[in-house]
Write a protein that holds these residues in place. Structure first.
Motif, PDB file in Angstrom:
ATOM      1  N   THR A  20       0.827  -1.207   0.000  1.00 27.97           N
ATOM      2  CA  THR A  20       0.000   0.000   0.000  1.00 27.97           C
ATOM      3  C   THR A  20       0.860   1.256   0.000  1.00 27.97           C
ATOM      4  OG1 THR A  20      -1.737  -1.201   1.172  1.00 27.97           O
ATOM      5  CG2 THR A  20      -1.853   1.204   1.214  1.00 27.97           C
ATOM      6  N   LYS A  21       1.864   1.304   0.870  1.00 27.62           N
ATOM      7  CA  LYS A  21       2.740   2.471   0.931  1.00 27.62           C
ATOM      8  C   LYS A  21       3.425   2.726  -0.403  1.00 27.62           C
ATOM      9  CE  LYS A  21       4.552   1.321   5.156  1.00 27.62           C
ATOM     10  NZ  LYS A  21       5.570   1.347   6.206  1.00 27.62           N
ATOM     11  N   GLU A  22       3.953   1.671  -1.020  1.00 27.15           N
ATOM     12  CA  GLU A  22       4.682   1.861  -2.281  1.00 27.15           C
ATOM     13  C   GLU A  22       3.747   2.219  -3.428  1.00 27.15           C
ATOM     14  OE1 GLU A  22       7.798   2.391  -2.545  1.00 27.15           O
ATOM     15  OE2 GLU A  22       8.220   1.806  -0.475  1.00 27.15           O
ATOM     16  N   ARG A  23       2.568   1.617  -3.490  1.00 29.26           N
ATOM     17  CA  ARG A  23       1.616   1.977  -4.546  1.00 29.26           C
ATOM     18  C   ARG A  23       1.202   3.436  -4.413  1.00 29.26           C
ATOM     19  NH1 ARG A  23      -2.651  -2.960  -4.974  1.00 29.26           N
ATOM     20  NH2 ARG A  23      -4.007  -1.155  -5.272  1.00 29.26           N
ATOM     21  N   ILE A  24       0.934   3.900  -3.211  1.00 23.22           N
ATOM     22  CA  ILE A  24       0.570   5.305  -3.021  1.00 23.22           C
ATOM     23  C   ILE A  24       1.752   6.209  -3.349  1.00 23.22           C
ATOM     24  CG2 ILE A  24      -0.064   7.041  -1.270  1.00 23.22           C
ATOM     25  CD1 ILE A  24      -1.824   4.778  -0.001  1.00 23.22           C
ATOM     26  N   ARG A  25       2.949   5.809  -2.929  1.00 21.46           N
ATOM     27  CA  ARG A  25       4.148   6.616  -3.193  1.00 21.46           C
ATOM     28  C   ARG A  25       4.353   6.804  -4.700  1.00 21.46           C
ATOM     29  NH1 ARG A  25       7.768   6.619   0.666  1.00 21.46           N
ATOM     30  NH2 ARG A  25       7.436   4.425   1.106  1.00 21.46           N
ATOM     31  N   VAL A  26       4.202   5.724  -5.470  1.00 21.35           N
ATOM     32  CA  VAL A  26       4.447   5.791  -6.911  1.00 21.35           C
ATOM     33  C   VAL A  26       3.268   6.408  -7.657  1.00 21.35           C
ATOM     34  CG1 VAL A  26       4.819   4.413  -9.002  1.00 21.35           C
ATOM     35  CG2 VAL A  26       6.113   3.903  -6.923  1.00 21.35           C
ATOM     36  N   PHE A  27       2.070   5.863  -7.466  1.00 18.83           N
ATOM     37  CA  PHE A  27       0.953   6.227  -8.331  1.00 18.83           C
ATOM     38  C   PHE A  27       0.203   7.481  -7.896  1.00 18.83           C
ATOM     39  CE2 PHE A  27       1.473   1.582  -8.854  1.00 18.83           C
ATOM     40  CZ  PHE A  27       2.003   1.637 -10.124  1.00 18.83           C
ATOM     41  N   VAL A  28       0.254   7.831  -6.627  1.00 23.20           N
ATOM     42  CA  VAL A  28      -0.430   9.036  -6.169  1.00 23.20           C
ATOM     43  C   VAL A  28       0.570  10.182  -6.010  1.00 23.20           C
ATOM     44  CG1 VAL A  28      -1.860  10.056  -4.350  1.00 23.20           C
ATOM     45  CG2 VAL A  28      -2.251   7.678  -5.066  1.00 23.20           C
ATOM     46  N   VAL A  29       1.665   9.940  -5.285  1.00 21.61           N
ATOM     47  CA  VAL A  29       2.611  11.014  -4.987  1.00 21.61           C
ATOM     48  C   VAL A  29       3.534  11.300  -6.175  1.00 21.61           C
ATOM     49  CG1 VAL A  29       4.447  11.781  -3.428  1.00 21.61           C
ATOM     50  CG2 VAL A  29       2.488  10.516  -2.519  1.00 21.61           C
ATOM     51  N   GLU A  30       4.311  10.316  -6.634  1.00 20.99           N
ATOM     52  CA  GLU A  30       5.261  10.557  -7.731  1.00 20.99           C
ATOM     53  C   GLU A  30       4.563  11.012  -9.012  1.00 20.99           C
ATOM     54  OE1 GLU A  30       8.040   7.424  -8.695  1.00 20.99           O
ATOM     55  OE2 GLU A  30       8.659   7.222  -6.605  1.00 20.99           O
ATOM     56  N   MET A  71      -7.775 -11.651 -18.543  1.00 19.17           N
ATOM     57  CA  MET A  71      -7.105 -11.336 -17.288  1.00 19.17           C
ATOM     58  C   MET A  71      -6.379 -10.023 -17.518  1.00 19.17           C
ATOM     59  SD  MET A  71      -8.078 -13.567 -15.230  1.00 19.17           S
ATOM     60  CE  MET A  71      -7.121 -13.041 -13.800  1.00 19.17           C
ATOM     61  N   SER A  72      -6.005  -9.379 -16.435  1.00 12.91           N
ATOM     62  CA  SER A  72      -5.322  -8.105 -16.541  1.00 12.91           C
ATOM     63  C   SER A  72      -4.301  -7.992 -15.419  1.00 12.91           C
ATOM     64  CB  SER A  72      -6.334  -6.955 -16.449  1.00 12.91           C
ATOM     65  OG  SER A  72      -5.718  -5.724 -16.748  1.00 12.91           O
ATOM     66  N   PHE A  73      -3.390  -7.073 -15.582  1.00 12.08           N
ATOM     67  CA  PHE A  73      -2.491  -6.731 -14.483  1.00 12.08           C
ATOM     68  C   PHE A  73      -2.180  -5.255 -14.567  1.00 12.08           C
ATOM     69  CE2 PHE A  73       0.460  -7.928 -17.850  1.00 12.08           C
ATOM     70  CZ  PHE A  73       1.433  -6.942 -17.799  1.00 12.08           C
ATOM     71  N   GLY A  74      -1.738  -4.725 -13.456  1.00 12.28           N
ATOM     72  CA  GLY A  74      -1.410  -3.310 -13.406  1.00 12.28           C
ATOM     73  C   GLY A  74      -0.695  -3.006 -12.121  1.00 12.28           C
ATOM     74  N   ARG A  75      -0.674  -1.708 -11.804  1.00 13.16           N
ATOM     75  CA  ARG A  75       0.041  -1.245 -10.628  1.00 13.16           C
ATOM     76  C   ARG A  75       1.496  -1.717 -10.680  1.00 13.16           C
ATOM     77  NH1 ARG A  75      -4.872   0.501 -10.372  1.00 13.16           N
ATOM     78  NH2 ARG A  75      -5.785   1.096  -8.356  1.00 13.16           N
ATOM     79  N   VAL A  76       2.053  -1.749 -11.883  1.00 10.84           N
ATOM     80  CA  VAL A  76       3.433  -2.196 -12.072  1.00 10.84           C
ATOM     81  C   VAL A  76       4.353  -1.115 -11.502  1.00 10.84           C
ATOM     82  CG1 VAL A  76       5.187  -2.875 -13.758  1.00 10.84           C
ATOM     83  CG2 VAL A  76       2.761  -3.432 -14.166  1.00 10.84           C
ATOM     84  N   LEU A  77       5.173  -1.511 -10.558  1.00 12.04           N
ATOM     85  CA  LEU A  77       6.095  -0.536  -9.977  1.00 12.04           C
ATOM     86  C   LEU A  77       7.425  -1.181  -9.625  1.00 12.04           C
ATOM     87  CD1 LEU A  77       6.483  -0.780  -6.604  1.00 12.04           C
ATOM     88  CD2 LEU A  77       4.118  -0.045  -6.672  1.00 12.04           C
ATOM     89  N   GLY A  88      11.692  -4.053 -13.797  1.00 12.79           N
ATOM     90  CA  GLY A  88      10.367  -3.895 -14.390  1.00 12.79           C
ATOM     91  C   GLY A  88      10.112  -5.008 -15.389  1.00 12.79           C
ATOM     92  N   TYR A  89      11.109  -5.290 -16.212  1.00 13.71           N
ATOM     93  CA  TYR A  89      10.981  -6.381 -17.178  1.00 13.71           C
ATOM     94  C   TYR A  89      10.796  -7.710 -16.445  1.00 13.71           C
ATOM     95  CZ  TYR A  89      11.810  -9.488 -21.071  1.00 13.71           C
ATOM     96  OH  TYR A  89      11.659 -10.468 -22.018  1.00 13.71           O
ATOM     97  N   GLN A  90      11.571  -7.924 -15.400  1.00  9.72           N
ATOM     98  CA  GLN A  90      11.518  -9.197 -14.685  1.00  9.72           C
ATOM     99  C   GLN A  90      10.177  -9.396 -13.965  1.00  9.72           C
ATOM    100  OE1 GLN A  90      15.085  -9.957 -12.402  1.00  9.72           O
ATOM    101  NE2 GLN A  90      16.363  -9.126 -14.032  1.00  9.72           N
ATOM    102  N   VAL A  91       9.646  -8.349 -13.360  1.00  9.25           N
ATOM    103  CA  VAL A  91       8.378  -8.512 -12.648  1.00  9.25           C
ATOM    104  C   VAL A  91       7.224  -8.688 -13.633  1.00  9.25           C
ATOM    105  CG1 VAL A  91       7.729  -6.061 -12.299  1.00  9.25           C
ATOM    106  CG2 VAL A  91       7.090  -7.796 -10.590  1.00  9.25           C
ATOM    107  N   VAL A  92       7.273  -8.019 -14.791  1.00 10.57           N
ATOM    108  CA  VAL A  92       6.225  -8.219 -15.794  1.00 10.57           C
ATOM    109  C   VAL A  92       6.328  -9.627 -16.384  1.00 10.57           C
ATOM    110  CG1 VAL A  92       5.375  -7.483 -18.073  1.00 10.57           C
ATOM    111  CG2 VAL A  92       5.834  -5.782 -16.289  1.00 10.57           C
ATOM    112  N   ALA A  93       7.532 -10.100 -16.660  1.00  8.04           N
ATOM    113  CA  ALA A  93       7.696 -11.469 -17.168  1.00  8.04           C
ATOM    114  C   ALA A  93       7.153 -12.482 -16.167  1.00  8.04           C
ATOM    115  CB  ALA A  93       9.171 -11.743 -17.478  1.00  8.04           C
ATOM    116  N   ALA A  94       7.437 -12.283 -14.890  1.00  8.02           N
ATOM    117  CA  ALA A  94       6.925 -13.190 -13.851  1.00  8.02           C
ATOM    118  C   ALA A  94       5.405 -13.118 -13.767  1.00  8.02           C
ATOM    119  CB  ALA A  94       7.553 -12.837 -12.499  1.00  8.02           C
ATOM    120  N   THR A  95       4.845 -11.941 -13.961  1.00  4.45           N
ATOM    121  CA  THR A  95       3.396 -11.752 -13.916  1.00  4.45           C
ATOM    122  C   THR A  95       2.728 -12.478 -15.075  1.00  4.45           C
ATOM    123  OG1 THR A  95       3.663  -9.632 -12.796  1.00  4.45           O
ATOM    124  CG2 THR A  95       1.563 -10.007 -13.944  1.00  4.45           C
TER     125      THR A  95
END
Length: 154
Positions: A20-30, A71-77, A88-95
């Protein structure tokens, strides 16, 4: 590097707070984008967490697409201190691998930030919409057909 995938109900309180902290930090604050970051899709989501030497480094959220077909994915950070390391590439590949394993009969549809179009094309995604604004950020819908090989399988 370690990849962990958990349903929301399986997350520990510290994991949920970290996400939650990181999603807010990236998608709301940054991204300076005030919106409802935690939403109803989190109730049934799968959370893909990538750790490096035990530290939370990257994340995505897998959900059923609103059309109930894809299916979908998002909130990639990627956490700021881990950027520029191709995580980023590695986490998307794993997803994508997780979606293929759990939902092999379903294609993947995402709402990608337009500046990342080429990044997602490298996984085999194809644009299926014009560019549109979502939360004042240019996005484009992209689809990956799981019946077609991705670029890393060729």
């Amino acid at each position: 590097m370690k990849v962990t995938v958990k349903k929301t109900s399986e997350l520990t309180v510290p994991e949920l707070l970290m996400i939650t902290k990181e999603r807010i930090r990236v998608f709301v604050v940054e991204q300076d984008c005030p919106y409802q970051e935690i939403d109803d899709q989190d109730d049934q989501a799968l959370h893909v967490m990538l750790t490096v030497n035990g530290e939370f480094a990257a994340y995505t959220r897998i959900v059923e697409h609103a059309d109930h077909v894809h299916m979908s994915f998002g909130r990639v950070l990627v956490i700021k201190r881990f950027r520029e390391q191709h995580l980023g590439y590695q986490v998307v590949a794993a997803t994508i691998a997780e979606i293929k394993a759990r939902y092999p009969e379903r294609d993947v549809k995402i709402a990608a930030q337009n500046y990342l179009k080429a990044f997602y094309e490298s996984f085999g995604f194809k644009a299926v919409s014009d560019v549109y604004l979502e939360d004042n950020i240019p996005h484009i819908d992209m689809e990956l057909r799981l019946s077609e090989p991705t670029s890393d399988e060729m």
